[in-house]
Design an enzyme around this catalytic site. Structure first.
Site, PDB file in Angstrom:
ATOM      1  N   ASP A   1      -2.902   2.465  -6.060  1.00 11.90           N
ATOM      2  CA  ASP A   1      -1.866   2.537  -5.022  1.00 11.90           C
ATOM      3  C   ASP A   1      -1.788   1.324  -4.103  1.00 11.90           C
ATOM      4  OD1 ASP A   1      -4.290   3.093  -3.842  1.00 11.90           O
ATOM      5  OD2 ASP A   1      -3.464   4.529  -2.417  1.00 11.90           O
ATOM      6  N   GLU A   2      -2.551   0.269  -4.386  1.00 11.60           N
ATOM      7  CA  GLU A   2      -2.398  -0.920  -3.537  1.00 11.60           C
ATOM      8  C   GLU A   2      -2.658  -2.196  -4.325  1.00 11.60           C
ATOM      9  OE1 GLU A   2      -5.257  -1.714  -0.377  1.00 11.60           O
ATOM     10  OE2 GLU A   2      -6.554  -0.124  -1.127  1.00 11.60           O
TER      11      GLU A   2
ATOM     12  N   ASP B   1       0.856  -1.189   0.000  1.00 11.40           N
ATOM     13  CA  ASP B   1       0.000   0.000   0.000  1.00 11.40           C
ATOM     14  C   ASP B   1       0.893   1.240   0.000  1.00 11.40           C
ATOM     15  OD1 ASP B   1      -2.071   1.745   0.217  1.00 11.40           O
ATOM     16  OD2 ASP B   1      -2.797   1.049   2.160  1.00 11.40           O
TER      17      ASP B   1
END
Lengths: 367, 364
Positions: B117-118, B22
């Site tokens: 983003d993860e 993350d």
């Protein structure tokens, strides 16, 4: 307002008109049917703002003029539940519709006729007449291929095209296409296209009879209107560009299969039982004078059937959604069916071997 | 050993090794990387406060003031008067995300991106770093820092549920490893609101039943939880024991496509809402046109957020995906609130027609 009518005279037109009315409505008045008594004519109107159907019934007994809207479904259910030969009297009292029949009495809520919307029509740009029976056949032979919930909203309807005195219907959901053409005495030589929404087409088909009576069609910029003896049907048109259907018609298929339609249909039905419930894939394996149909499912169950066919081309294995093939077999009527194929990734052309007024194109599946 | 015993008792599958990665305040991190003047001061990425924008993400300096993602920009400014709000640059974030994904592929092909983003990585069969998931997570963090100049946090655990919790444990720029033998003890002390799928309402119900941490869920029988929480009861029973068999969804399919707009001025009535639909539907049509793969619409939906921030979403299978269809949905949705509207969203839920069991080819 008051009128008396025999149950049978009211029920059939009421069922047709109520078919247009949607059960779940945002505007309460759209769940109602508009009743208008004018002279000795009772007219019933149902609409969902896209499709409108008006039915007219001649009254045998004197009536009191007026107009009101009542819940379509409830009125129809009441009529259906009454005995066959009963006379029904409807009278409006204190904004309620009181219905009496034999020893039964019902009181229905009403909404004023002034609340009932009109489907805006605008001027008609073309008028012609066509045989009801033929128009019904045209729709029945193609409507199954319309999309139901496609993002490409113009596929959720049927293309009607007038060209060189012919009327053509085309429907496609992007995977298969149905096309039927009839010779109609239409004095218009240019190509004229319009898209009628799915619901409009299905309601129009219900309305058309088996007889050879004529139906009068008026085409406008934004609507189509069809009038038979007792009914006037109006539908808005779909504003969109229908795909170029002629580009989709396969050309130059070199593998021609002739088969008995009933035999083929029954074999498809049987093998379909063990195809995947969701994707419905079956394999057709063609060799000299033989068509092998095969299906299997995730449970590793398998169905296989051999059919004698008239074929002498090279071997071919091709997959199809069996539902698409069955839909075609179910609307054809001749004894023999002709399939024209080229390869496993190209569309198949299906038609009756003697007549070519109906043409069907089905895209294969990669299996 | 007898043959039948081998057949009857297949060996347990090897313990899985899942990494959840993350990025730390991703959008804000990219902005600070690209403009060093933004570092060390409260920063948010999002819409303009004067135009009713919303914070997409913010850095830790802003979080210290209580600023959070999805907060109205105007409210964020109240909490932190010095907050600098910059507009998002999606192209830059996508580019960074692709570079980070490329780093992941050095370790495994089993990657489930959750957003830009993860992502989850299944490294069970990976031979990188001598097969050590902990070393792989360290190496991924080092490579992202070196290549992209931003920090990521990672969690390593035997399943997705625990890996996601672990990645949040030592944020920012942290690593947390939960070994298989530590799972039981770790989960026992876990507050129930940390469980995947437990929101405010379920957490409150659990608290009313005297359940604050997972250890207090252990005495509950599966059928009792099912009676209390329906189909989610069985999932609760599993999560309280650290069980999560969900595989990584490597080829994820888009579930929906939507467009929404927050209006500078509230739309006062239904007619104003109906008038606002056309530009939204035009944008939606453009997005649908860009869809790759074969998708079918299962149903249209509409979302209205009223001026008091209450919101309603209405979807209807069988409703036409046409301007008229959305008008109908809008009329129904507006009737639920009957108040001025600050946001309208329109979209479609999607089905996909691809399958291992056969791909239907298209006519056009």
């Amino acid at each position: 307002m008051q009128f008396t009518i025999q149950r049978e005279a009211l029920l059939k037109p009421l069922q047709l008109v109520a078919g247009v009315v949607e059960r779940r409505q945002t505007l309460p008045v759209l769940s109602n049917v508009l009743l208008v008594v004018d002279g000795n004519t009772l007219s019933l109107t149902g609409t969902d703002l896209e499709v409108e159907l008006v039915g007219r019934i001649q009254l045998d007994e004197p009536a009191e003029a007026g107009e009101i809207t009542v819940p379509a479904r409830k009125l129809m259910d009441i009529c259906k539940s009454l005995p066959d030969d009963v006379a029904i009297t409807l009278k409006v009292e204190d904004n309620k519709a009181v219905i009496k029949a034999g020893r039964s009495r019902f009181t229905l809520a009403t909404l004023p006729a002034s609340d009932f919307p009109n489907v805006e029509e605008g001027p008609g740009s073309m008028t012609f007449q066509v045989n009801q029976n033929k128009l019904r056949r045209l729709i029945e032979r193609t409507s199954f291929a319309m999309a139901q919930q496609d993002v490409r909203y113009y596929l959720n309807g049927m293309l009607l095209e007038i060209n060189k005195g012919q009327l053509r219907a085309v429907a496609t959901d992007g995977h298969r296409m149905a096309m039927c053409t009839l010779d109609a005495d239409i004095d218009y030589q240019e190509r004229y296209q319009l898209i009628v929404p799915r619901k409009g087409i299905l309601e129009l088909a219900r309305l058309l009879g088996e007889a050879d009576d004529m139906v009068s069609i008026v085409l406008g910029t934004h609507h189509i209107r069809a009038t038979t003896g007792d009914f006037t049907f109006t539908s808005k048109l779909v504003d969109g560009k229908f795909p170029d259907y002629e580009r989709v018609l396969p050309r130059g298929g070199d593998k021609i299969v002739l088969a008995d339609r009933q035999v083929l249909r029954n074999a498809f039905s049987r093998t379909a039982i063990l195809s995947n419930e969701k994707y419905r894939g079956i394999r057709l394996m063609l060799s000299d004078s033989l068509l092998k149909i095969q299906a299997n499912n995730p449970e590793q169950e398998e169905a296989e059937e051999d059919i004698a066919v008239d074929y002498n081309g090279s071997a071919l294995e091709i997959g199809f959604n069996v539902s698409y093939l069955l839909d075609v077999m179910n609307v054809l009527s001749n004894e023999q069916v002709k399939m024209i194929l080229s390869d496993a990734n190209s569309s198949a052309l299906v038609q009756e071997s003697e007549t070519d007024d109906s043409v069907y194109v089905v895209m294969p599946m990669r299996l | 050993m007898l043959l039948w015993s081998l057949l009857d008792f297949p060996s347990q599958p090897a313990v899985r090794k899942i990494i959840h990665v993350d990025c730390d305040c991703f959008y804000a991190a990219i902005e600070m990387r690209d403009d060093p003047r933004l570092r060390g001061r409260p920063l948010a990425v999002g819409g303009d406060a004067d135009k009713r924008g919303v914070v997409a993400t913010c850095n830790y300096e802003a979080r210290a003031f209580g600023v959070r993602s999805a907060m109205a920009s105007a409210y964020a400014r109240k909490l932190c008067p010095d907050l600098l709000i910059v507009p998002p640059r999606m192209a830059a974030y996508r580019e960074a995300s692709q570079a980070i994904q490329a780093i992941f592929t050095q370790f495994t092909q089993l990657i489930q991106p959750l957003s830009l983003d993860e992502a989850y990585l299944d490294v069970t069969a990976s031979e990188s770093c001598h097969g050590s998931a902990t070393l792989m997570a360290r190496e991924i963090r080092r490579l992202v820092q070196a290549d992209q100049g931003i920090t990521v946090s990672a969690g390593v655990a035997p399943n997705k549920f625990l890996a996601k919790i672990a990645s949040d444990w030592n944020k920012p720029d942290g690593l947390k490893v939960i070994l298989p033998e530590e799972v039981e003890e770790f989960v026992r002390r876990l507050p129930v609101e940390r469980l995947h799928g437990v929101g405010r309402v379920t957490a409150a119900r659990l608290k009313s039943l005297g359940v604050d941490v997972c250890a207090e869920l252990l005495p509950w029988r599966k059928q009792d939880l099912a009676r209390e929480f329906g189909s989610f009861g069985e999932r609760l029973w599993q999560l309280a024991r650290g069980i999560d068999d969900r595989p990584l969804v490597v080829e994820s399919k888009r579930q929906s496509v939507s467009v929404e707009n927050t209006y500078d001025q509230d739309l006062p009535d239904l007619q104003a809402c109906l008038n606002a639909l056309a530009p939204l539907l035009e944008k939606l049509a453009q997005r649908l046109g860009r869809l790759e793969g074969e998708y079918r619409v299962s149903k249209p939906f509409i979302k209205l957020k009223f001026h008091d921030f209450t919101q309603t979403t209405l979807e209807q299978a069988g409703a036409p995906v046409t301007p008229e269809g959305y008008r109908e949905l809008c009329i129904q949705a507006f009737a639920r609130g009957g108040r001025p509207v600050r946001l309208i969203g329109v979209g479609v839920r999607l089905d996909h027609a691809h399958s291992l069991l056969g791909e239907q080819l298209n006519l056009f």
